[in-house]
Structures are given as C-alpha cells and as structure tokens.
Design a protein around this motif. Structure first.
Motif, PDB file in Angstrom:
ATOM      1  N   ALA A  95      65.750  35.943  -0.078  1.00  0.00           N
ATOM      2  CA  ALA A  95      66.307  36.026   1.283  1.00  0.00           C
ATOM      3  C   ALA A  95      65.290  36.680   2.227  1.00  0.00           C
ATOM      4  CB  ALA A  95      67.616  36.827   1.270  1.00  0.00           C
ATOM      5  N   LEU A  96      64.651  37.756   1.759  1.00  0.00           N
ATOM      6  CA  LEU A  96      63.724  38.495   2.630  1.00  0.00           C
ATOM      7  C   LEU A  96      62.469  37.695   2.951  1.00  0.00           C
ATOM      8  CD1 LEU A  96      63.996  42.135   1.165  1.00  0.00           C
ATOM      9  CD2 LEU A  96      65.137  41.170   3.183  1.00  0.00           C
ATOM     10  N   GLU A  97      62.080  36.790   2.027  1.00  0.00           N
ATOM     11  CA  GLU A  97      60.853  36.017   2.288  1.00  0.00           C
ATOM     12  C   GLU A  97      61.170  34.634   2.858  1.00  0.00           C
ATOM     13  OE1 GLU A  97      59.013  36.025  -1.573  1.00  0.00           O
ATOM     14  OE2 GLU A  97      60.625  34.871  -2.474  1.00  0.00           O
ATOM     15  N   GLY A  98      62.428  34.419   3.266  1.00  0.00           N
ATOM     16  CA  GLY A  98      62.794  33.146   3.899  1.00  0.00           C
ATOM     17  C   GLY A  98      62.949  31.999   2.922  1.00  0.00           C
ATOM     18  N   GLU A  99      63.146  32.310   1.638  1.00  0.00           N
ATOM     19  CA  GLU A  99      63.312  31.270   0.618  1.00  0.00           C
ATOM     20  C   GLU A  99      64.790  31.037   0.294  1.00  0.00           C
ATOM     21  OE1 GLU A  99      60.529  29.706  -1.790  1.00  0.00           O
ATOM     22  OE2 GLU A  99      60.036  29.668   0.320  1.00  0.00           O
ATOM     23  N   MET A 100      65.667  31.714   1.005  1.00  0.00           N
ATOM     24  CA  MET A 100      67.113  31.521   0.828  1.00  0.00           C
ATOM     25  C   MET A 100      67.798  31.935   2.138  1.00  0.00           C
ATOM     26  SD  MET A 100      69.971  33.660  -0.421  1.00  0.00           S
ATOM     27  CE  MET A 100      69.823  34.429  -2.012  1.00  0.00           C
ATOM     28  N   ILE A 118      74.594  46.015  -1.232  1.00  0.00           N
ATOM     29  CA  ILE A 118      73.240  45.427  -1.133  1.00  0.00           C
ATOM     30  C   ILE A 118      73.283  44.151  -0.287  1.00  0.00           C
ATOM     31  CG2 ILE A 118      71.376  44.328  -2.447  1.00  0.00           C
ATOM     32  CD1 ILE A 118      71.922  46.334  -4.720  1.00  0.00           C
ATOM     33  N   PHE A 119      74.259  43.265  -0.562  1.00  0.00           N
ATOM     34  CA  PHE A 119      74.311  42.016   0.215  1.00  0.00           C
ATOM     35  C   PHE A 119      74.679  42.282   1.671  1.00  0.00           C
ATOM     36  CE2 PHE A 119      74.158  39.990  -3.918  1.00  0.00           C
ATOM     37  CZ  PHE A 119      73.319  38.923  -3.651  1.00  0.00           C
ATOM     38  N   ALA A 120      75.585  43.264   1.893  1.00  0.00           N
ATOM     39  CA  ALA A 120      75.970  43.585   3.278  1.00  0.00           C
ATOM     40  C   ALA A 120      74.748  44.090   4.044  1.00  0.00           C
ATOM     41  CB  ALA A 120      77.087  44.620   3.283  1.00  0.00           C
ATOM     42  N   LYS A 121      73.978  44.950   3.419  1.00  0.00           N
ATOM     43  CA  LYS A 121      72.787  45.513   4.072  1.00  0.00           C
ATOM     44  C   LYS A 121      71.745  44.412   4.323  1.00  0.00           C
ATOM     45  CE  LYS A 121      71.605  49.840   5.106  1.00  0.00           C
ATOM     46  NZ  LYS A 121      72.078  50.428   6.327  1.00  0.00           N
ATOM     47  N   ALA A 122      71.705  43.418   3.406  1.00  0.00           N
ATOM     48  CA  ALA A 122      70.746  42.313   3.586  1.00  0.00           C
ATOM     49  C   ALA A 122      71.180  41.378   4.715  1.00  0.00           C
ATOM     50  CB  ALA A 122      70.603  41.535   2.283  1.00  0.00           C
ATOM     51  N   GLY A 129      67.948  47.503  -3.540  1.00  0.00           N
ATOM     52  CA  GLY A 129      68.758  48.182  -2.526  1.00  0.00           C
ATOM     53  C   GLY A 129      67.886  48.903  -1.520  1.00  0.00           C
ATOM     54  N   LYS A 130      66.825  49.547  -2.031  1.00  0.00           N
ATOM     55  CA  LYS A 130      65.917  50.269  -1.117  1.00  0.00           C
ATOM     56  C   LYS A 130      65.223  49.284  -0.175  1.00  0.00           C
ATOM     57  CE  LYS A 130      64.671  53.664  -4.533  1.00  0.00           C
ATOM     58  NZ  LYS A 130      63.579  54.095  -5.385  1.00  0.00           N
ATOM     59  N   SER A 131      64.923  48.079  -0.690  1.00  0.00           N
ATOM     60  CA  SER A 131      64.205  47.100   0.146  1.00  0.00           C
ATOM     61  C   SER A 131      65.036  46.628   1.331  1.00  0.00           C
ATOM     62  CB  SER A 131      63.759  45.889  -0.701  1.00  0.00           C
ATOM     63  OG  SER A 131      64.872  45.055  -0.986  1.00  0.00           O
ATOM     64  N   VAL A 132      66.381  46.835   1.258  1.00  0.00           N
ATOM     65  CA  VAL A 132      67.223  46.445   2.402  1.00  0.00           C
ATOM     66  C   VAL A 132      67.755  47.676   3.145  1.00  0.00           C
ATOM     67  CG1 VAL A 132      67.866  44.168   1.526  1.00  0.00           C
ATOM     68  CG2 VAL A 132      69.272  46.147   0.911  1.00  0.00           C
ATOM     69  N   GLY A 133      67.293  48.881   2.751  1.00  0.00           N
ATOM     70  CA  GLY A 133      67.611  50.067   3.551  1.00  0.00           C
ATOM     71  C   GLY A 133      68.632  51.022   2.956  1.00  0.00           C
ATOM     72  N   LEU A 134      69.062  50.802   1.701  1.00  0.00           N
ATOM     73  CA  LEU A 134      69.969  51.774   1.070  1.00  0.00           C
ATOM     74  C   LEU A 134      69.137  52.893   0.443  1.00  0.00           C
ATOM     75  CD1 LEU A 134      72.378  49.229  -0.692  1.00  0.00           C
ATOM     76  CD2 LEU A 134      72.978  50.710   1.237  1.00  0.00           C
ATOM     77  N   GLY A 160      71.975  40.943 -12.546  1.00  0.00           N
ATOM     78  CA  GLY A 160      70.523  40.906 -12.780  1.00  0.00           C
ATOM     79  C   GLY A 160      69.824  39.866 -11.914  1.00  0.00           C
ATOM     80  N   MET A 161      70.596  38.932 -11.327  1.00  0.00           N
ATOM     81  CA  MET A 161      69.996  37.932 -10.423  1.00  0.00           C
ATOM     82  C   MET A 161      69.766  38.491  -9.027  1.00  0.00           C
ATOM     83  SD  MET A 161      69.534  35.240 -12.240  1.00  0.00           S
ATOM     84  CE  MET A 161      68.876  34.234 -10.912  1.00  0.00           C
ATOM     85  N   VAL A 162      70.395  39.642  -8.702  1.00  0.00           N
ATOM     86  CA  VAL A 162      70.350  40.142  -7.318  1.00  0.00           C
ATOM     87  C   VAL A 162      68.914  40.382  -6.825  1.00  0.00           C
ATOM     88  CG1 VAL A 162      71.061  42.047  -5.794  1.00  0.00           C
ATOM     89  CG2 VAL A 162      72.700  41.048  -7.400  1.00  0.00           C
TER      90      VAL A 162
END
Ligand code: NAD
Length: 366
Positions: free
Chosen positions: A64-69, A23-27, A344-349, A55-57
């Motif tokens: 990360a996706l909304e530019g808050e990290m 998930i992090f690699a895809k992000a 995971g789906k939100s980053v393309g898995l 559970g924090m992922v």
C-alpha cells in the motif's frame, strides 16, 4: 536452518483484532475496510492457516505504501451479461475486492440460479475458503479457482525451476442443518506462507514439500527465501500441477487477467479469481441434494467396528482449530510479531501503544 528458533507468543483474538484494525486504520483504510480485512485475516489464523493470517499484514501495508495496492477501492465492472460477471480489481485490497464481487455473484445466483464470476488483477485475496463460506452462508454451492502472479514459487511436475504460484482451489458445500463443508487448499504441497512460518520459526519444512536449486528434496525453508532458490513441489505429483495449470487458464486467461508468464515484475501479490456459484434451490434439486449429502456423510463416517468415527470432513480441522484458538489464544511467532510492530511504526503507531493493544503472552491461556 537459516534462522535460530524464535519464541512463540499467544495473543487473544480481541487483542490481535485491535492491533490489526489499528494498523489498517492508520494506513488509511475506511472503518468498513478495516473490519473486512481484519476479520478475514483473523479467521485465517483462528482456523490454523497462519500462512494467510496476520503474517500477511507487513506485505499488504508495504505494498500500500509503495503504491502496489489500493486501499478503499471499488472493483470496476467489466462485463454484466446474463449470469456472467467480470470485474477488474485494479490492485485493490483483495479482501475488499473479493467480498464485493462474491456478494454480487451471490445476488445473481439467487436470481438466476447460477453465476460465473471473474475478478482479475486483484491484490491478494487471502484464504480462499472464506469466499466459499460467504456463498455457503447463503445456501449456495461454489467453486473457486485462483492464480497468483508474484515471485514464482512452485516447480511444474517434472521441472526444477519455479515457474508458477501456489494457485489455490476452494469448493463450498452447504448442508441443511450443519456447518458447510469447505474444501480449500493450495495446489502446491504447502502454501508459501506455511514455509514462511517455518522459516520465521527457524524449524524444518515438512518432508516432500521443497526441492533445492539442484532439484534435490530439502526440508530447509530457506530454499524459498534465500539464494540459490529452490522451489515448492505440486501436491499429488502430476495431479496438483494439472490443477494449478487449470487455475492459470480459468482465473487468469479466461477472465482477461494475467498469467504468471515470467519472473516477478513488481512487488504486488496479484490474484485473479474464477468462480461458479450455484443455487440448489433454483436447480430444483435442493431436497435430494441435502438428503444424498447426509446419506453419503453418514456412510463415510460409519465406523466398521463400532468405534468413534475418525473420518473428518473438509472444513472439520479448521473448525476444531478455531474453537481451540478462541479458547487458548492465537500463536504468533516472535519474528512475525516483530514484523507487525515494524509495520505499525511505518504507518505512525508507537511500539508502546501496539504492545498495549496486543497484550502478547508467552504461554497459551489454560
Ligand atoms: P491444507 O493443506 O491445510 O488443506 C486444507 C484443506 O484440507 C481444508 O479444506 C481442510 O478442511 C481439508 N482437510 C485437512 N485435513 C483433513 C482431513 N483429515 N479430512 C478431511 N479434510 C481435511 O491447505 P493449504 O494448501 O496449506 O492452504 C492453506 C490456505 O492457503 C488455504 O486457505 C488457501 O486458500 C490459502 N492459499 C491462498 C493463496 C492465495 O494466493 N490467495 C495461495 C495458496 C494458498
């Protein structure tokens, strides 16, 4: 309860590691960042602190996706003077920020004997005991105070409204030929994540942890997640509140960071950290430190009646849990697993590839 009870799944550590890394690699995290954040989150689960595990992922990736990290960020050095270091995390992924700055503090403490470290404006830095362990692995004693700027979740002692975060404290105490003692807890009765786990599982929160919107005690975890909002209580009546206050003063105000001085203003979960790292060797007290520590431990665990000692030391429960979960698998409630799949789906898995990586089971491994 707000939700129906949900199924519990068990995932073996290497499989959960594969899923979170993917998930992090895809992000967009670098391989090094994937390793740092995945190891940190899995260690939290292994030690029984599911509130600060995988559970924090969903929150991290959403931020990360909304530019808050910021992924793959390096903390900016603000001050390097004597044994004092200040960094600004600039909302970098917290596990990367803290790994970097604690390592800098370790090097400084080994050189000069001590380091006063501040990391301000980092994204969430997870289980604070992890940073005590990083110092203890190098033979260094460390103290860590953290404030949280997010949606306030804790009422000050005597108050009814949420005004601050769960402001954790950790102290790492290395031993000579044994694993370190790790003191590590939120200054609230429970971490928010533990109420989230209860909410996701559809079970009651422990007695005494929550008040509802009218200030009355409640065990309904929805008090933190649904209107009308209630609040968490500080641990130890006035004592937890006083320690939480110190976290705001040290980690935020003194470091040049932000206190929780209003309602939630953005989606990022912001942590600032104030640490003191000390070398017993440079203090010249290392021998007596080790011997007095062992004498004290022997004394507190001495059974009065010849029975096995039942007194645990700080860090023991987590070590026991870790051994158990490495053997039987890590419990992940169905709601959290579903949230991981959505993330995971939100980053393309795809769901199929994530299920193949995680291999969730419906019972623990015998
Ligand atoms: P907790 O109440 O489970 O307390 C854990 C501490 O108590 C550990 O040091 C443990 O070894 C010790 N302990 C437990 N039982 C013991 C016993 N019988 N004898 C001796 N020691 C014992 O922890 P918590 O307050 O739920 O916090 C959970 C995690 O959440 C921590 O890792 C904390 O750092 C983390 N947290 C992080 C943030 C953040 O913003 N990053 C905020 C709050 C909490």
């Amino acid at each position: 309860m707000a939700q129906q009870a949900v199924e519990e799944l068990w995932i073996e550590e290497p499989h959960l590691r594969a899923l979170i890394t993917a998930i992090f690699a895809k992000a967009g995290s670098s391989p090094q960042e994937c390793e740092i954040v995945t190891r940190h989150l899995l260690e939290a689960n292994l030690r029984g602190h599911d509130s600060h595990g995988v559970g924090m992922v969903p929150a991290y990736i959403a931020n990360a996706l909304e530019g808050e990290m910021q992924l793959n960020h390096t903390p900016r050095k603000i001050l390097d003077q004597g044994n004092m270091l200040i960094f600004d995390g600039e909302l970098g992924l917290g596990q990367s920020m803290a790994t970097y700055v604690v390592n800098e503090a370790i090097n400084r403490a080994k050189d000069t004997g001590s380091c006063v470290l501040a990391l301000r404006n980092s994204h969430h830095i997870g289980r604070i005991g992890h940073w005590s362990e990083q110092c203890a692995a190098q033979g260094l004693v460390s103290l860590h105070f953290v404030n949280v700027v997010s949606k306030p979740s804790v009422a000050p002692f005597g108050g009814r409204a949420s005004r601050l975060g769960t402001n954790p404290v950790s102290i790492g105490i290395p031993r000579k030929e044994a694993l370190p003692l790790i003191v590590d807890f939120a200054t609230s009765q429970l971490a928010v994540g533990k109420i989230r786990v209860a909410y996701n599982k559809g079970v009651a929160a422990p007695e005494g942890a929550l008040i509802d919107s009218t200030g009355q005690p409640t065990t309904n975890p929805a008090a933190l997640f649904e209107e009308p909002y209630g609040a968490l209580r500080s641990f130890g009546e006035h004592k937890g509140w006083a320690l939480a206050f110190a976290c705001e003063a040290l980690a935020a105000a003194l470091s040049g960071g932000k206190t929780q001085s209003g309602p939630k203003s953005r989606n990022a979960i912001i942590n600032s950290l104030f640490s003191i790292v000390v070398s017993p060797e440079k203090m010249g007290t290392q021998d007596s430190y080790f011997s007095e520590l062992e004498e004290f431990i022997r004394w507190v665990q001495l059974p009065p009646d010849g029975q096995d000692p039942s007194v645990l030391l700080p860090g023991d429960p987590e070590r026991q849990k870790r051994a158990d979960r490495l053997k039987h698998g890590i419990p992940v409630d169905g709601t959290t697993f579903q949230q991981l799949l959505e993330t995971g789906k939100s980053v393309g898995l795809t769901e199929a590839e994530m299920r193949a990586m995680a291999q969730p089971q419906t019972a623990p491994r015998p």
